[in-house]
Structures are given as C-alpha cells and as structure tokens.
Scaffold this motif. Structure first.
Motif, PDB file in Angstrom:
ATOM      1  N   GLN A   1      -7.785  15.509  11.101  1.00  0.00           N
ATOM      2  CA  GLN A   1      -8.881  16.053  11.891  1.00  0.00           C
ATOM      3  C   GLN A   1      -8.870  15.536  13.322  1.00  0.00           C
ATOM      4  OE1 GLN A   1     -10.973  18.476  10.636  1.00  0.00           O
ATOM      5  NE2 GLN A   1      -9.533  18.340   8.928  1.00  0.00           N
ATOM      6  N   GLN A   2      -8.069  14.510  13.581  1.00  0.00           N
ATOM      7  CA  GLN A   2      -7.971  13.976  14.937  1.00  0.00           C
ATOM      8  C   GLN A   2      -7.108  14.890  15.804  1.00  0.00           C
ATOM      9  OE1 GLN A   2      -9.357  11.112  16.261  1.00  0.00           O
ATOM     10  NE2 GLN A   2     -10.457  10.682  14.360  1.00  0.00           N
ATOM     11  N   ASP A   3      -7.131  14.654  17.111  1.00  0.00           N
ATOM     12  CA  ASP A   3      -6.223  15.376  17.991  1.00  0.00           C
ATOM     13  C   ASP A   3      -4.786  15.197  17.508  1.00  0.00           C
ATOM     14  OD1 ASP A   3      -5.903  16.634  20.913  1.00  0.00           O
ATOM     15  OD2 ASP A   3      -4.338  15.123  20.621  1.00  0.00           O
ATOM     16  N   GLU A   4      -3.982  16.235  17.647  1.00  0.00           N
ATOM     17  CA  GLU A   4      -2.635  16.216  17.083  1.00  0.00           C
ATOM     18  C   GLU A   4      -1.788  15.065  17.630  1.00  0.00           C
ATOM     19  OE1 GLU A   4      -1.687  20.195  18.003  1.00  0.00           O
ATOM     20  OE2 GLU A   4      -1.042  19.809  20.064  1.00  0.00           O
ATOM     21  N   SER A   5      -1.986  14.697  18.884  1.00  0.00           N
ATOM     22  CA  SER A   5      -1.228  13.573  19.447  1.00  0.00           C
ATOM     23  C   SER A   5      -1.595  12.276  18.748  1.00  0.00           C
ATOM     24  CB  SER A   5      -1.500  13.450  20.948  1.00  0.00           C
ATOM     25  OG  SER A   5      -1.084  14.600  21.644  1.00  0.00           O
ATOM     26  N   VAL A   6      -2.875  12.085  18.475  1.00  0.00           N
ATOM     27  CA  VAL A   6      -3.336  10.890  17.781  1.00  0.00           C
ATOM     28  C   VAL A   6      -2.810  10.881  16.351  1.00  0.00           C
ATOM     29  CG1 VAL A   6      -5.368   9.701  16.889  1.00  0.00           C
ATOM     30  CG2 VAL A   6      -5.394  10.638  19.209  1.00  0.00           C
ATOM     31  N   ALA A   7      -2.986  11.995  15.645  1.00  0.00           N
ATOM     32  CA  ALA A   7      -2.556  12.056  14.249  1.00  0.00           C
ATOM     33  C   ALA A   7      -1.057  11.794  14.119  1.00  0.00           C
ATOM     34  CB  ALA A   7      -2.919  13.411  13.650  1.00  0.00           C
ATOM     35  N   GLU A   8      -0.260  12.375  15.012  1.00  0.00           N
ATOM     36  CA  GLU A   8       1.189  12.193  14.941  1.00  0.00           C
ATOM     37  C   GLU A   8       1.579  10.737  15.177  1.00  0.00           C
ATOM     38  OE1 GLU A   8       2.733  14.914  17.787  1.00  0.00           O
ATOM     39  OE2 GLU A   8       2.218  16.710  16.609  1.00  0.00           O
ATOM     40  N   ARG A   9       1.012  10.134  16.209  1.00  0.00           N
ATOM     41  CA  ARG A   9       1.392   8.759  16.531  1.00  0.00           C
ATOM     42  C   ARG A   9       0.863   7.779  15.487  1.00  0.00           C
ATOM     43  NH1 ARG A   9       1.249   8.172  23.148  1.00  0.00           N
ATOM     44  NH2 ARG A   9       1.763  10.356  23.589  1.00  0.00           N
ATOM     45  N   PHE A  10      -0.355   8.000  15.009  1.00  0.00           N
ATOM     46  CA  PHE A  10      -0.892   7.107  13.982  1.00  0.00           C
ATOM     47  C   PHE A  10      -0.040   7.196  12.719  1.00  0.00           C
ATOM     48  CE2 PHE A  10      -3.560   5.943  10.413  1.00  0.00           C
ATOM     49  CZ  PHE A  10      -4.106   4.758  10.858  1.00  0.00           C
ATOM     50  N   THR A  11       0.388   8.392  12.353  1.00  0.00           N
ATOM     51  CA  THR A  11       1.220   8.559  11.155  1.00  0.00           C
ATOM     52  C   THR A  11       2.548   7.833  11.312  1.00  0.00           C
ATOM     53  OG1 THR A  11       0.180  10.697  10.688  1.00  0.00           O
ATOM     54  CG2 THR A  11       2.284  10.250   9.615  1.00  0.00           C
ATOM     55  N   GLU A  12       3.120   7.899  12.505  1.00  0.00           N
ATOM     56  CA  GLU A  12       4.376   7.188  12.753  1.00  0.00           C
ATOM     57  C   GLU A  12       4.201   5.684  12.564  1.00  0.00           C
ATOM     58  OE1 GLU A  12       5.593   8.208  16.668  1.00  0.00           O
ATOM     59  OE2 GLU A  12       5.872  10.326  16.218  1.00  0.00           O
ATOM     60  N   LEU A  13       3.115   5.145  13.098  1.00  0.00           N
ATOM     61  CA  LEU A  13       2.863   3.713  12.962  1.00  0.00           C
ATOM     62  C   LEU A  13       2.596   3.340  11.512  1.00  0.00           C
ATOM     63  CD1 LEU A  13       0.602   3.193  16.098  1.00  0.00           C
ATOM     64  CD2 LEU A  13       2.940   2.374  15.797  1.00  0.00           C
TER      65      LEU A  13
ATOM     66  N   VAL B   1       0.827  -1.206   0.000  1.00  0.00           N
ATOM     67  CA  VAL B   1       0.000   0.000   0.000  1.00  0.00           C
ATOM     68  C   VAL B   1       0.862   1.258   0.000  1.00  0.00           C
ATOM     69  CG1 VAL B   1      -1.713   1.328   1.310  1.00  0.00           C
ATOM     70  CG2 VAL B   1      -1.897  -1.163   1.186  1.00  0.00           C
ATOM     71  N   THR B   2       0.505   2.180  -0.900  1.00  0.00           N
ATOM     72  CA  THR B   2       1.072   3.524  -0.907  1.00  0.00           C
ATOM     73  C   THR B   2      -0.061   4.519  -0.675  1.00  0.00           C
ATOM     74  OG1 THR B   2       2.808   2.916  -2.472  1.00  0.00           O
ATOM     75  CG2 THR B   2       2.317   5.266  -2.238  1.00  0.00           C
ATOM     76  N   ILE B   3       0.134   5.426   0.278  1.00  0.00           N
ATOM     77  CA  ILE B   3      -0.876   6.445   0.576  1.00  0.00           C
ATOM     78  C   ILE B   3      -0.354   7.808   0.147  1.00  0.00           C
ATOM     79  CG2 ILE B   3      -2.217   7.603   2.371  1.00  0.00           C
ATOM     80  CD1 ILE B   3      -2.192   5.059   3.984  1.00  0.00           C
ATOM     81  N   VAL B   4      -1.148   8.496  -0.670  1.00  0.00           N
ATOM     82  CA  VAL B   4      -0.817   9.859  -1.099  1.00  0.00           C
ATOM     83  C   VAL B   4      -1.787  10.807  -0.407  1.00  0.00           C
ATOM     84  CG1 VAL B   4      -0.630  11.427  -3.058  1.00  0.00           C
ATOM     85  CG2 VAL B   4      -0.043   8.997  -3.343  1.00  0.00           C
ATOM     86  N   GLU B   5      -1.241  11.727   0.387  1.00  0.00           N
ATOM     87  CA  GLU B   5      -2.081  12.647   1.168  1.00  0.00           C
ATOM     88  C   GLU B   5      -1.484  14.052   1.116  1.00  0.00           C
ATOM     89  OE1 GLU B   5      -4.321  14.853   3.784  1.00  0.00           O
ATOM     90  OE2 GLU B   5      -4.851  13.066   2.644  1.00  0.00           O
ATOM     91  N   LYS B   6      -2.329  15.053   0.851  1.00  0.00           N
ATOM     92  CA  LYS B   6      -1.831  16.416   0.690  1.00  0.00           C
ATOM     93  C   LYS B   6      -1.402  17.050   1.998  1.00  0.00           C
ATOM     94  CE  LYS B   6      -6.411  18.606   0.851  1.00  0.00           C
ATOM     95  NZ  LYS B   6      -7.377  19.459   0.120  1.00  0.00           N
ATOM     96  N   GLU B   7      -1.933  16.565   3.135  1.00  0.00           N
ATOM     97  CA  GLU B   7      -1.508  17.097   4.430  1.00  0.00           C
ATOM     98  C   GLU B   7      -0.231  16.399   4.878  1.00  0.00           C
ATOM     99  OE1 GLU B   7      -2.982  19.653   5.617  1.00  0.00           O
ATOM    100  OE2 GLU B   7      -4.694  19.632   4.253  1.00  0.00           O
ATOM    101  N   ASP B   8       0.380  16.945   5.930  1.00  0.00           N
ATOM    102  CA  ASP B   8       1.637  16.378   6.415  1.00  0.00           C
ATOM    103  C   ASP B   8       1.441  15.208   7.362  1.00  0.00           C
ATOM    104  OD1 ASP B   8       3.166  18.194   4.970  1.00  0.00           O
ATOM    105  OD2 ASP B   8       3.083  19.702   6.559  1.00  0.00           O
ATOM    106  N   ARG B   9       0.184  14.974   7.776  1.00  0.00           N
ATOM    107  CA  ARG B   9      -0.112  13.863   8.670  1.00  0.00           C
ATOM    108  C   ARG B   9      -1.365  13.157   8.191  1.00  0.00           C
ATOM    109  NH1 ARG B   9       0.483  17.230  14.237  1.00  0.00           N
ATOM    110  NH2 ARG B   9      -1.473  18.054  13.401  1.00  0.00           N
ATOM    111  N   LEU B  10      -1.501  11.899   8.514  1.00  0.00           N
ATOM    112  CA  LEU B  10      -2.745  11.181   8.300  1.00  0.00           C
ATOM    113  C   LEU B  10      -3.736  11.554   9.400  1.00  0.00           C
ATOM    114  CD1 LEU B  10      -1.352   7.617   7.456  1.00  0.00           C
ATOM    115  CD2 LEU B  10      -1.986   9.440   5.864  1.00  0.00           C
ATOM    116  N   LEU B  11      -5.008  11.398   9.122  1.00  0.00           N
ATOM    117  CA  LEU B  11      -6.069  11.668  10.110  1.00  0.00           C
ATOM    118  C   LEU B  11      -5.896  13.045  10.740  1.00  0.00           C
ATOM    119  CD1 LEU B  11      -6.311   8.179  11.874  1.00  0.00           C
ATOM    120  CD2 LEU B  11      -7.660   9.044   9.954  1.00  0.00           C
TER     121      LEU B  11
END
Length: 455
Positions: free
Chosen positions: A208-220, A196-206
């Motif tokens: 709209q979530q809380d920044e702590s969630v978005a940062e950690r989810f993106t790392e995983l 899987v390759t994900i192309v996203e215009k923002e710097d993090r996935l998700l």
C-alpha cells in the motif's frame, strides 16, 4: 429496563468521548475486554516500545559502522516484556478505576449487543442486563483476521493481540502477511534473535506504500528474512512448537511459531446490528455520514468499527467529533479523512501522506517527482545511511503537493512539515524557500526533495 442518557460501547477511543462536559448526564460505558483499547494493550503503544528496543539492539550490533567496538550479548525479552506491559497494564487499570469511581458513570464489563434501535443486552460474567439510551456511541473496534487455513488447523498461532506477551522469542518465526503489522513485528523478533520467514501473497512487502518505498523496503527485508512473496498459505500442520506451513507453489515453511498478520476486521458482526437497523458496508464497517452518525437516529460510531482509515489518531479525531456532535446537534462538525499521515515503525522507519505514484497513475495524473537521499545530506553522512530517501509528488504548474513519502531514520518526524504544508495548502515552492531549514539536520532531506521538483 434501565435507561441512560448516553451509552458508549468500547473503552478505547470511545472512552475519550466522555469528558467533563457530560457531567450531570446518566452515562454508561460497556467494555468487553480492554480499557484503553487495542492501541494501549496490543497495538500502537506496545509495538512501538518493542520497536525502539529492537532499534537499540540493532544499533549496538551495527556499532562497528561508526568505529565503536560494542557487542550485543542478549535482548532480555522477558524483562523487556515486563517493562512494557508493567507500565501499560497499570495505565489500563488506572483508566478502568477512574471510570468505575466516576460520578454518574456506570461501567459494564461485558459484551453488548443490540436488541432494538437504541436498546442493548449486555452479557456479564454473572448474567445479562437490558438497557436503553437516548444516544449510543459504537466504538467496539476490530480484531485480527485469521484466514481459514490457520483457523481450521486447530494448531496454535499468535496475532498482534498476543505475540508481544509471550515468554520468549521463538527460534523460528513464520509471519503470515506483508503489511505494517507484519513488518514491525518481524523486525522486533528478528532483533530479539528469531529467524524470520515472511509469507505474503503480493510480490512486494508494504504494497500500500508508494512503489518506490515498497520496492526498496522489500530489497532490504530480503537481506534479513526469508521472504516467500507471491505465495499463499494452503494448510498448516505439524504439532505445537513444530509447525509446517504449506504454500500454493508446493513449498513448505518450518516454524516454531506462527504469527498471523494479514489484516483486521471490524467487530460489527458481534453486535447484532440488524436488530437496531444499523447498516454496514460489505467489509463489515458500520456506515456513518460525515458527522459520524449511523443510519439509526441517535446512534454514532467511531474508530476501527466504521472508519475507512483504521489508525489511532483518526479514531481520536473522530472521538472529538462525536463528543461535539452529541452536545451540539444544531452545530455538527465532521472528521476529514483526505490527508491522514501514517508511519511504519520497522527498520527502516517509513512515513507517508497523500497520493502514491501509483495512485497518480491510476487517476491519470502526471506529477512532478522530487527525491533526495539521506546520503546526499550532511546528517545522512553522520548516520552512514545509504538506503533512505524522501520522495515528494507535486502538481505541475501549481506546485501543489499531492503526496510525500519518507523511508529512513526519524521518518515519522520528518514527514510532519509535509503534513502541515498539505493540510494548510502551502505549495512546494513556498515550503522549500520561505522557512529556514536547519543545517545540518535531518529536515534538510525534505528541503532537498522539494527543490528537486525543479519548480
């Protein structure tokens, strides 16, 4: 022109408006595509059935963590697909038959469009019919947004409407988008064997979530997928089964299949609303007041075509509100959208309610922040979870809960005590110290986060 007491456009959540209290009225239901709506046929329910299958596959693959020797030999995609849709398609047909056989309900299987304030033309397979009604409910839902580079390419692509029904997972899947649909389906196909390759215009996935969630989810996610973040798609070329996505930094992505998951748009543009005088917002959502009434007397709207929170549980609440208000015009009720919980059934699972840390910052608030990790509770030791956490935000002085966010196993269930507390006005201290919290259970995560506020 046939006149009805009530016409409902859309048989998803709109179908829930009509119950036994409407017996004796002359009612019509218009459905263009799917009885049961997106949720039953291509959204919430099938995606969660596939997500659970993916979770089982991942659990087998990671069994060594728990000193269990097991080997994942295959995810039988076609069998899983047939199990999921064999059940859901039967449910859809049962609902369709139930309406077709109901007394005093006429079913039109076609597309409705307004020709006047409470007048409709319905395009059927064998012609068109004109009808009118004393009251109309517009519940025509929405559809996946397809950006111009994809639409203009004339090459095949999938959306959430179609991708779960394919015959086999692709070897290489490109996912355009980084929201909850992209996150859930990326995990489904990765667990089934796709690269899987994900192309996203923002710097993090998700985002709209809380920044702590978005940062950690993106790392995983970065450890599982090829992430192309901060990038936009400029073109799609190649041929079916061998696609090439060009990005705005000059890089390319090679894929066998493209899944477009960049958001959804309401179907209001297909209803000729101008002919009825029904106003819309700039994004196409129908304008409704607190009682789900449109700008035309006798016309209500509910669900994704109008709501600011396009979730199935919100549409169901709005359907109950509309059903009541149709029957009780002198005793109107409303739907409250202030505290709506939501969950993302990815891996890890995510759930949230209320304000994020960035919301608080934008509002000039300085909340107390409490956080607990799964690794800090006994149940977390059992699951060997080292990445999940619960974060709560509370007002200084009062302990009023402003927001809550959980990432990890059973997040969609663990958020519920916080949903109840925020909805019922229970402050953080009362919630943490008054009830017993079972030990050792996952809910201790919530208790520890509340205690971490230091109130």
């Amino acid at each position: 022109m046939r006149q009805y007491d009530l016409v409902v456009i859309g048989a998803g959540s709109g179908n829930a408006v009509i119950d036994d209290s409407f017996a004796g009225l002359d009612v019509a239901v218009v459905e263009e595509r799917w009885f049961g709506g997106t949720c039953l046929n291509a959204g919430c329910i099938p995606s969660k059935m596939f997500a659970y299958t993916a979770n089982v596959a991942r659990t087998v693959g990671e069994s060594g963590t728990y000193d269990v020797d097991a080997e994942l030999t295959a995810v039988r995609w076609r069998a899983a697909r047939d199990r999921v849709f064999g059940r859901l398609d039967a449910e859809r047909e049962e609902g369709r038959r139930g309406r077709l056989e109901a007394d005093s309900i006429t079913v039109y299987e076609g597309r409705a469009r307004f020709t006047g304030p409470r007048e409709l033309r319905i395009d059927l397979a064998d012609g068109a019919v004109d009808i009118s009604a004393r009251q109309i409910v517009v519940a025509a839902g929405g559809r996946p947004l397809v950006p111009p580079p994809v639409a203009d390419s004339a090459l095949p692509y999938e959306t959430s409407d179609t991708v779960m029904r394919i015959d086999a997972p692709p070897r290489r899947l490109a996912v355009l988008g980084g929201g909850y649909v992209a996150a859930e389906l990326a995990e489904v196909f990765a667990a089934a064997g796709s690269s899987v390759t994900i192309v996203e215009k923002e710097d993090r996935l998700l985002g709209q979530q809380d920044e702590s969630v978005a940062e950690r989810f993106t790392e995983l996610a970065r450890s599982r997928y090829d992430l192309r973040l901060g990038r936009e798609l400029t073109a799609v070329d190649g041929r079916p089964g061998a696609l090439r996505l060009s990005l705005d930094d000059g890089s390319t992505v090679e894929a066998d299949m493209l899944l477009v998951a960049v958001g959804r748009v309401p179907n209001s543009d297909r209803l000729n609303l101008d002919a009825a005088g029904i106003a819309t917002h700039d994004d196409g959502r129908i304008v409704v007041d607190g009682h789900q009434r449109t700008t035309v007397d006798g016309v209500f709207a509910l669900g994704d075509i109008c709501t600011p929170v396009p979730l199935k549980h919100v549409a169901n609440r709005e359907a109950r509100v509309v059903a009541h208000n149709l029957r009780h015009p002198d005793d109107l009720i409303s739907a409250d959208h202030d505290l709506v919980p939501a969950a993302v059934f990815a891996r890890p699972q995510i759930a949230s309610i209320g304000a994020t840390q960035q919301d608080c910052r934008e509002r000039g608030l300085d909340p107390l922040v409490g956080e607990a990790r799964y690794a800090d509770i006994a149940y977390g030791w059992a699951t060997e979870d080292t990445t999940g956490f619960c974060k709560v935000l509370a007002e200084r002085g009062t302990g009023r809960l402003l927001g809550a966010h959980v990432m990890g196993p059973q997040a969609s269930a663990l958020i519920q005590p916080l949903v109840l507390a925020m909805t019922l006005g229970i402050d953080a201290v009362t919630l943490a110290r008054s009830p017993y919290w079972i030990h050792p259970a996952p809910t201790e995560l919530v208790e520890k986060a509340l205690l971490d506020l230091g109130l």
